[in-house]
Design a protein around this motif. Structure first.
Motif, PDB file in Angstrom:
ATOM      1  N   SER A 160       0.818  -1.215   0.000  1.00 11.48           N
ATOM      2  CA  SER A 160       0.000   0.000   0.000  1.00 11.48           C
ATOM      3  C   SER A 160       0.851   1.263   0.000  1.00 11.48           C
ATOM      4  O   SER A 160       0.340   2.350  -0.305  1.00 11.48           O
ATOM      5  N   LEU A 161       2.124   1.148   0.336  1.00 14.05           N
ATOM      6  CA  LEU A 161       3.016   2.309   0.358  1.00 14.05           C
ATOM      7  C   LEU A 161       3.777   2.489  -0.940  1.00 14.05           C
ATOM      8  O   LEU A 161       4.669   3.339  -1.021  1.00 14.05           O
ATOM      9  N   ASP A 163       3.594   3.102  -5.162  1.00 17.61           N
ATOM     10  CA  ASP A 163       2.784   3.578  -6.281  1.00 17.61           C
ATOM     11  C   ASP A 163       3.108   2.719  -7.502  1.00 17.61           C
ATOM     12  O   ASP A 163       4.105   2.956  -8.196  1.00 17.61           O
ATOM     13  N   SER A 164       2.306   1.696  -7.742  1.00 17.49           N
ATOM     14  CA  SER A 164       2.562   0.785  -8.864  1.00 17.49           C
ATOM     15  C   SER A 164       2.415   1.472 -10.209  1.00 17.49           C
ATOM     16  O   SER A 164       3.057   1.063 -11.190  1.00 17.49           O
ATOM     17  N   ARG A 170       3.569   4.281 -11.017  1.00 17.13           N
ATOM     18  CA  ARG A 170       4.830   4.972 -11.321  1.00 17.13           C
ATOM     19  C   ARG A 170       6.016   4.026 -11.280  1.00 17.13           C
ATOM     20  O   ARG A 170       7.165   4.456 -11.214  1.00 17.13           O
ATOM     21  N   PRO A 227       8.005   4.827  -3.901  1.00 13.00           N
ATOM     22  CA  PRO A 227       7.282   4.993  -2.631  1.00 13.00           C
ATOM     23  C   PRO A 227       6.299   6.155  -2.676  1.00 13.00           C
ATOM     24  O   PRO A 227       6.568   7.202  -3.284  1.00 13.00           O
ATOM     25  N   VAL A 228       5.179   5.956  -2.014  1.00 14.89           N
ATOM     26  CA  VAL A 228       4.162   7.008  -1.942  1.00 14.89           C
ATOM     27  C   VAL A 228       4.575   8.028  -0.894  1.00 14.89           C
ATOM     28  O   VAL A 228       5.068   7.679   0.187  1.00 14.89           O
ATOM     29  N   GLY A 229       4.364   9.293  -1.192  1.00 18.69           N
ATOM     30  CA  GLY A 229       4.692  10.340  -0.241  1.00 18.69           C
ATOM     31  C   GLY A 229       6.048  10.972  -0.532  1.00 18.69           C
ATOM     32  O   GLY A 229       6.786  10.566  -1.434  1.00 18.69           O
ATOM     33  N   SER A 230       6.366  11.989   0.263  1.00 19.07           N
ATOM     34  CA  SER A 230       7.621  12.715   0.069  1.00 19.07           C
ATOM     35  C   SER A 230       8.762  12.016   0.785  1.00 19.07           C
ATOM     36  O   SER A 230       8.564  11.249   1.737  1.00 19.07           O
ATOM     37  N   GLY A 265       8.701   8.176   1.287  1.00 21.59           N
ATOM     38  CA  GLY A 265       7.705   7.597   2.179  1.00 21.59           C
ATOM     39  C   GLY A 265       8.042   7.721   3.645  1.00 21.59           C
ATOM     40  O   GLY A 265       7.534   6.937   4.469  1.00 21.59           O
TER      41      GLY A 265
END
Length: 358
Positions: free
Chosen positions: A70-71, A73-74, A76, A80-83, A86
């Motif tokens: 869940s963390l 971003d498939s 892309r 990792p999701v977020g700044s 992650g």
């Protein structure tokens, strides 16, 4: 052990004081080197982090093997999701691309593997090299010849090529960190230690106390343990301190080539292997293990050099009193000051004598 007497010049007088024991002298010389002390503190911190990896990851609430899809971003490509890769309160240093495994947990557990493999390989290298060197130095001409030729073969043997060949033929169920440590120890390092120990043994065995022990009927083993090993301790410890950063680099290189520690066991070299395509999207994934390797190797190198200087009386003497030219310059500067003090003391005595006569 009786304490030797050394002469210390202070305020124009000479006094005899007991010299410090060998251990006290070593710690005093090591404390005089601030860089070595800082390096020792860094190494101690790294060791504590490696030993306390389960506690540190428990405080974070993560482990080095759990996936967090869940963390990631498939869409892309697994970034990792977020700044900042992650980073969050749950993941202090972010997560790995594609897998989502916690980066902090893998980094601290990777310290266990890198330091453990390097230290185990160093211990094996020192033991094997010392045994071979002492046996060659104390043995007869044929024993020395055979052992020296075996040592020369391993000195000329390329580490990476032999390590790749050995690691490729070993069964996969063999513990990989143990295997990497054994390969590093047996292929490199011990041969140079053996040549150094042999040279030192040839020098020490001609000394009176060693020759007397052999003439008195002591066995070769007893002579080596009781008389030679204490004299070999300083050079062997010095060389061992410099072997540790070399072995860390070797483990990282083998893991980087894909023949070292296998996933899911974390290793800094292994992390660098999978991070080479993510340095733009998630730069911390590359910078953190690379920075940890650099700091560890640099600190161990500085500490090893500090141990070498502390164990070398000539180097320590140069650090303490300087070179001959500096000593002469200090003496020239101290001479006028001593003369001025003597004239003042003489004038004070003259004035006191005049007052007494008056």
């Amino acid at each position: 052990m009786s304490e030797a007497l050394v002469t210390v010049e202070a305020a124009g007088t000479e006094s005899s004081v007991p010299a410090a024991s060998g251990a006290r002298q070593f710690w005093r010389r090591l404390r005089a080197q601030r860089a070595a002390l800082v390096a020792a503190a860094v190494v101690a911190l790294l060791v504590l982090i490696a030993l306390g990896a389960p506690l540190l990851t428990a405080l974070e609430g993560q482990d080095p093997t759990t996936y967090h899809p869940s963390l990631i971003d498939s869409a892309r490509g697994g970034v990792p999701v977020g700044s900042l890769g992650g980073m969050s309160a749950d993941h202090w240093l972010g997560v790995e691309p594609q897998t989502g495994r916690d980066l902090f947990a893998r980094l601290v557990y990777g310290a266990r593997v890198s330091l453990g493999v390097a230290l185990a390989a160093t211990v094996a290298q020192v033991i094997l090299g010392t045994v071979m060197g002492v046996a060659a130095g104390l043995g007869n001409r044929w024993v020395d010849l055979v052992l020296s030729r075996i040592t020369d073969i391993f000195v000329a043997m390329p580490l990476m090529i032999m390590a790749l060949a050995l690691l490729a033929v070993v069964p996969g169920d063999f513990p990989r960190p143990v295997l990497v440590a054994l390969v590093i120890a047996l292929v490199s390092g011990w041969s140079t230690t053996a040549k150094m120990v042999r040279a030192q043994t040839l020098t020490l065995k001609n000394l009176d106390y060693v020759a007397a022990s052999r003439l008195s009927g002591w066995s070769t083993w007893r002579t080596a343990v009781r008389e030679l090993l204490p004299g070999l301790a300083a050079p062997v410890i010095t060389y061992a301190a410099l072997l540790v950063p070399t072995n860390i680099s070797a483990e990282a290189a083998l893991s980087f080539l894909g023949v070292g520690v296998k996933p899911p066991t974390p290793s800094w070299g292994q992390m660098l292997t999978s991070a080479d395509v993510w340095y733009q999207a998630a730069p911390q994934y590359l910078l953190l293990p690379a920075g940890a390797l650099f700091v560890t190797v640099f600190a161990l190198t500085v500490l090893g050099d500090g141990v070498r200087v502390a164990l070398d009386p000539r180097a320590a003497s140069r650090l303490r009193v300087g070179t001959g030219s500096k000593r002469e310059a200090r003496a020239e500067q101290a001479a006028p000051q001593a003369g001025t003090r003597a004239r003042r003391q003489g004038g004070a005595k003259t004035e006191a004598g005049k007052e007494d006569r008056a």
